[in-house]
Design a protein around this motif. Structure first.
Motif, PDB file in Angstrom:
ATOM      1  N   LEU A 245       0.767  -1.346  -0.114  1.00  0.00           N
ATOM      2  CA  LEU A 245      -0.154   0.158   0.039  1.00  0.00           C
ATOM      3  C   LEU A 245       0.678   1.597  -0.001  1.00  0.00           C
ATOM      4  CD1 LEU A 245      -2.619   1.408   0.602  1.00  0.00           C
ATOM      5  CD2 LEU A 245      -2.739   1.237   2.332  1.00  0.00           C
ATOM      6  N   LYS A 246       1.420   1.318   1.194  1.00  0.00           N
ATOM      7  CA  LYS A 246       3.231   2.621   1.578  1.00  0.00           C
ATOM      8  C   LYS A 246       3.759   3.113  -0.456  1.00  0.00           C
ATOM      9  CE  LYS A 246       5.859   4.930   3.889  1.00  0.00           C
ATOM     10  NZ  LYS A 246       6.512   5.086   5.369  1.00  0.00           N
TER      11      LYS A 246
ATOM     12  N   ASN B 160     -10.702  -0.613  -4.371  1.00  0.00           N
ATOM     13  CA  ASN B 160     -11.838  -0.422  -5.457  1.00  0.00           C
ATOM     14  C   ASN B 160     -11.689   1.149  -5.544  1.00  0.00           C
ATOM     15  OD1 ASN B 160     -14.250  -2.063  -6.331  1.00  0.00           O
ATOM     16  ND2 ASN B 160     -13.165  -2.755  -4.123  1.00  0.00           N
ATOM     17  N   GLY B 161     -11.298   1.317  -4.357  1.00  0.00           N
ATOM     18  CA  GLY B 161     -10.807   3.184  -4.254  1.00  0.00           C
ATOM     19  C   GLY B 161      -9.580   3.596  -4.902  1.00  0.00           C
ATOM     20  N   LEU B 162      -9.147   2.790  -5.583  1.00  0.00           N
ATOM     21  CA  LEU B 162      -8.048   3.155  -5.495  1.00  0.00           C
ATOM     22  C   LEU B 162      -7.197   2.556  -6.992  1.00  0.00           C
ATOM     23  CD1 LEU B 162      -4.893   3.022  -2.663  1.00  0.00           C
ATOM     24  CD2 LEU B 162      -5.950   4.796  -3.502  1.00  0.00           C
ATOM     25  N   LYS B 163      -8.343   1.850  -7.041  1.00  0.00           N
ATOM     26  CA  LYS B 163      -8.491   1.097  -8.765  1.00  0.00           C
ATOM     27  C   LYS B 163      -7.263   0.175  -9.491  1.00  0.00           C
ATOM     28  CE  LYS B 163     -12.781   3.059  -9.512  1.00  0.00           C
ATOM     29  NZ  LYS B 163     -13.571   2.737  -8.992  1.00  0.00           N
ATOM     30  N   ILE B 164      -7.580  -0.655  -8.195  1.00  0.00           N
ATOM     31  CA  ILE B 164      -5.721  -1.624  -7.915  1.00  0.00           C
ATOM     32  C   ILE B 164      -6.263  -3.210  -7.645  1.00  0.00           C
ATOM     33  CG2 ILE B 164      -4.188  -0.133  -8.076  1.00  0.00           C
ATOM     34  CD1 ILE B 164      -3.964  -1.617  -4.796  1.00  0.00           C
TER      35      ILE B 164
ATOM     36  N   LEU C 124      -1.717  10.944   2.492  1.00  0.00           N
ATOM     37  CA  LEU C 124      -3.060  10.215   3.162  1.00  0.00           C
ATOM     38  C   LEU C 124      -4.229  10.769   2.912  1.00  0.00           C
ATOM     39  CD1 LEU C 124      -1.169   9.127   6.430  1.00  0.00           C
ATOM     40  CD2 LEU C 124      -1.025   7.156   4.461  1.00  0.00           C
ATOM     41  N   GLU C 125      -4.416  11.561   2.789  1.00  0.00           N
ATOM     42  CA  GLU C 125      -5.518  12.786   2.732  1.00  0.00           C
ATOM     43  C   GLU C 125      -6.755  12.522   1.465  1.00  0.00           C
ATOM     44  OE1 GLU C 125      -6.468  15.678   4.966  1.00  0.00           O
ATOM     45  OE2 GLU C 125      -8.067  15.464   4.228  1.00  0.00           O
ATOM     46  N   LYS C 126      -5.709  12.055   0.383  1.00  0.00           N
ATOM     47  CA  LYS C 126      -6.018  11.811  -0.621  1.00  0.00           C
ATOM     48  C   LYS C 126      -6.406  10.319  -1.059  1.00  0.00           C
ATOM     49  CE  LYS C 126      -7.091  12.890  -5.223  1.00  0.00           C
ATOM     50  NZ  LYS C 126      -8.216  13.537  -5.169  1.00  0.00           N
ATOM     51  N   VAL C 127      -5.845  10.329  -0.667  1.00  0.00           N
ATOM     52  CA  VAL C 127      -6.185   8.441  -0.435  1.00  0.00           C
ATOM     53  C   VAL C 127      -7.393   7.557   0.424  1.00  0.00           C
ATOM     54  CG1 VAL C 127      -5.496   5.797   0.175  1.00  0.00           C
ATOM     55  CG2 VAL C 127      -3.580   7.082  -0.995  1.00  0.00           C
TER      56      VAL C 127
ATOM     57  N   LYS D 214      -7.903   8.313   7.398  1.00  0.00           N
ATOM     58  CA  LYS D 214      -6.263   8.689   6.795  1.00  0.00           C
ATOM     59  C   LYS D 214      -6.184   8.059   8.362  1.00  0.00           C
ATOM     60  CE  LYS D 214      -4.959  13.191   8.604  1.00  0.00           C
ATOM     61  NZ  LYS D 214      -4.708  14.196   8.291  1.00  0.00           N
ATOM     62  N   THR D 215      -6.690   8.285   9.670  1.00  0.00           N
ATOM     63  CA  THR D 215      -5.670   7.555  10.343  1.00  0.00           C
ATOM     64  C   THR D 215      -5.476   6.144  10.087  1.00  0.00           C
ATOM     65  OG1 THR D 215      -6.815   8.937  11.713  1.00  0.00           O
ATOM     66  CG2 THR D 215      -5.850   7.435  12.853  1.00  0.00           C
ATOM     67  N   MET D 216      -6.280   5.527   9.817  1.00  0.00           N
ATOM     68  CA  MET D 216      -6.730   3.832   9.688  1.00  0.00           C
ATOM     69  C   MET D 216      -5.487   3.403   8.149  1.00  0.00           C
ATOM     70  SD  MET D 216      -7.537   0.723  10.177  1.00  0.00           S
ATOM     71  CE  MET D 216      -7.566   1.666  11.665  1.00  0.00           C
ATOM     72  N   ILE D 217      -5.593   4.468   6.928  1.00  0.00           N
ATOM     73  CA  ILE D 217      -4.573   4.360   5.745  1.00  0.00           C
ATOM     74  C   ILE D 217      -3.265   3.972   6.230  1.00  0.00           C
ATOM     75  CG2 ILE D 217      -3.283   4.662   3.857  1.00  0.00           C
ATOM     76  CD1 ILE D 217      -6.090   3.839   3.148  1.00  0.00           C
ATOM     77  N   GLY D 218      -3.003   5.732   8.060  1.00  0.00           N
ATOM     78  CA  GLY D 218      -1.319   5.429   7.801  1.00  0.00           C
ATOM     79  C   GLY D 218      -1.050   3.872   9.277  1.00  0.00           C
ATOM     80  N   GLN D 219      -2.395   3.496  10.064  1.00  0.00           N
ATOM     81  CA  GLN D 219      -2.171   2.609  10.471  1.00  0.00           C
ATOM     82  C   GLN D 219      -1.805   1.888   9.700  1.00  0.00           C
ATOM     83  OE1 GLN D 219      -4.941   2.242  13.668  1.00  0.00           O
ATOM     84  NE2 GLN D 219      -3.846   3.493  14.957  1.00  0.00           N
ATOM     85  N   ILE D 220      -2.861   0.899   8.832  1.00  0.00           N
ATOM     86  CA  ILE D 220      -2.320   0.141   7.646  1.00  0.00           C
ATOM     87  C   ILE D 220      -1.134  -0.303   7.257  1.00  0.00           C
ATOM     88  CG2 ILE D 220      -2.988  -1.139   5.818  1.00  0.00           C
ATOM     89  CD1 ILE D 220      -5.556  -0.377   6.744  1.00  0.00           C
ATOM     90  N   GLU D 221      -0.727   1.260   6.659  1.00  0.00           N
ATOM     91  CA  GLU D 221       1.030   1.268   5.698  1.00  0.00           C
ATOM     92  C   GLU D 221       2.110   1.279   6.916  1.00  0.00           C
ATOM     93  OE1 GLU D 221       1.388   5.041   3.814  1.00  0.00           O
ATOM     94  OE2 GLU D 221       0.372   4.719   2.192  1.00  0.00           O
TER      95      GLU D 221
END
Lengths: 185, 185
Positions: B12-13, B57-61, B23-26, B34-41
Motif C-alpha cells: 500500500l505504501k 476499489n477506491g484506488l482501482k487496483i 494519506l488524505e487523498k487516499v 486517513k488515520t487507518m490508512i496510516g496505521q495500515i501502512e
DNA sequence: CGTTTTTGTACATTATAACATACATGGAAA
DNA sequence: TTTCCATGTATGTTATAATGTACAAAAACG
C-alpha cells in the motif's frame, strides 16, 4: 454488487461442507475460534486479514479461492436495475453498467445530460483515461484548458487525471457511453 | 515467513508513494479514514476484508496486488535457519523447508528419526497425499492397517487423510524427504 | 423411544479495528 | 526569520472482530 464478506461467507461454507468438516474441526485446523468461523460463514463478520490468512493456511487453500466468486459466463444488466446517480438539480444522470471489480481494469457508464446541463468531474486517479462515444445530441468537453465539441457518432479519448467538464451544448438530450480505464502500473 | 499485514503495509505504501498521493487523498478516494490508512501502512493494524476491499476499489487496483508480494526468483534455505519441530522426547526432528503458502499446493519437509524413534501423525485435511523418499536408514510406515517397510532409496506415496505412523525399524538414524500435497478440489 | 454425543448458535467479555479530533513536523511563501 | 499550509502521527472514543462458555437442536447410539 455483492458484498465481499458475503462472497467469503459462501466460499468458506461451501468448502467446509464439501470437505465434510465441522466448525470445530476447522477451528482446530486454523487456530480461529469456531464461533468466529460460524459468524464468518453466516456473513455476520468481516474478518481481519490475519484471520483470513489463518483460515487459508489452515485449510491449505489459496487466499483468492476464498474471495473470488466465479463470474457467470453471461451477465445481463437491465437499465431498470441500475442505480442512477444524478446531480445538477437532476439535469444529468449517470448509469453505472459495469462497475470496477477486482482485476478488471475498466468500468462502463452511460451518461445522459439534459439540454443546457453541465457536469463537472473531479480528477480521477493518476493514469486514468476516459473513452467517450456520443450517441445522441451534442457535447462540449473541457479538459486541460482545451475544448472539444462532439456530435452523435463522434468519440474522444483523454487523460482523466485532471479536472474536466461536460456540457450539453446542443438543442436536445445528449447521451454518451463512457469507459473509465485504469492502466496497470 | 513474512506476516501478511506487513506485506499489505509495504504494498500500500509503495503504491501510494509511487502515485504521489497523500494519506488524505487516499482516504478521500477510498472512504477509509486517513488515520487507518496510516496505521495500515505502518503495519500497526490488520484491516478487515471490507476495509481492504474499499481500498482496492477506491484506488482501482486488484485485491491481490495488495497482498501478493513478489517472490524472488531464487530462494536459498539453510538448515541452520530452519525452525526444528521435535517430539517423542527428542527422538525425531522435523525440518520445514518450504512451508505452505497461498497458491502453492504442497510443502516440503525433511524428517530425521533416531533408532527406535516413533512418530504418530494426525490425519491431514481430506485429499492430502504424502510423498516420501528415504535417504538413510529403514522406516516402517503404517497407514490404514497396512504396514510398509522402506530402506534407503525406496519411496512411497499414500493418502494422508487418515491417521498414520512412522517408525524407525532399522539399526541407525533414518532420514527422509517428505512432501505434503494438497490437490486442488 | 430415552440417552449420549455431536454440531451449530446465543450470550457475555475482551481485544482491537476504525474514526474524529487535535497535535507536531517540515517545507513553501512572504 | 515569521507565517502559513500541507502532511503524517498521536490521542481518545466508538464500533466491532475475536474468543470462551453455555445452551439448544439434531444426529448417533443403545
Amino acid at each position: 454488487m455483492e458484498e465481499i464478506h458475503l462472497i467469503l461467507a459462501k466460499n468458506l461454507k461451501a468448502f467446509r461442507e464439501n470437505k465434510k468438516l465441522s466448525l470445530e474441526k476447522v477451528a482446530e485446523l486454523t487456530g480461529v475460534s469456531k464461533t468466529m468461523i460460524g459468524q464468518i460463514e453466516r456473513g455476520e463478520s468481516s474478518p481481519t486479514i490475519t484471520t483470513i490468512w489463518k483460515i487459508a493456511n489452515g485449510l491449505k487453500i489459496s487466499f483468492t479461492s476464498l474471495i473470488n466468486h466465479p463470474q457467470p459466463d453471461t451477465q445481463l444488466v437491465l437499465r431498470k436495475d441500475i442505480q442512477t446517480l444524478s446531480e445538477d438539480h437532476g439535469r444529468y444522470r449517470v448509469y453505472p453498467y459495469f462497475p470496477f471489480e477486482n482485476d478488471k481494469r475498466f468500468e462502463v457508464y452511460t451518461v445522459e445530460i439534459d439540454k443546457g446541463g453541465y457536469l463537472s468531474a473531479e480528477p480521477h486517479i493518476e493514469g486514468t483515461e476516459e473513452l467517450i462515444v456520443v450517441f445522441d445530441g451534442e457535447i462540449t468537453i473541457r479538459v486541460n484548458n482545451d475544448e472539444y465539441t462532439l456530435e452523435s457518432g463522434d468519440s474522444i479519448r483523454f487523460k482523466a487525471d485532471k479536472p474536466h467538464t461536460y456540457h450539453n451544448s446542443g438543442k436536445s438530450l445528449a447521451r454518451v457511453n463512457m469507459i473509465l480505464f485504469y492502466p496497470a502500473e
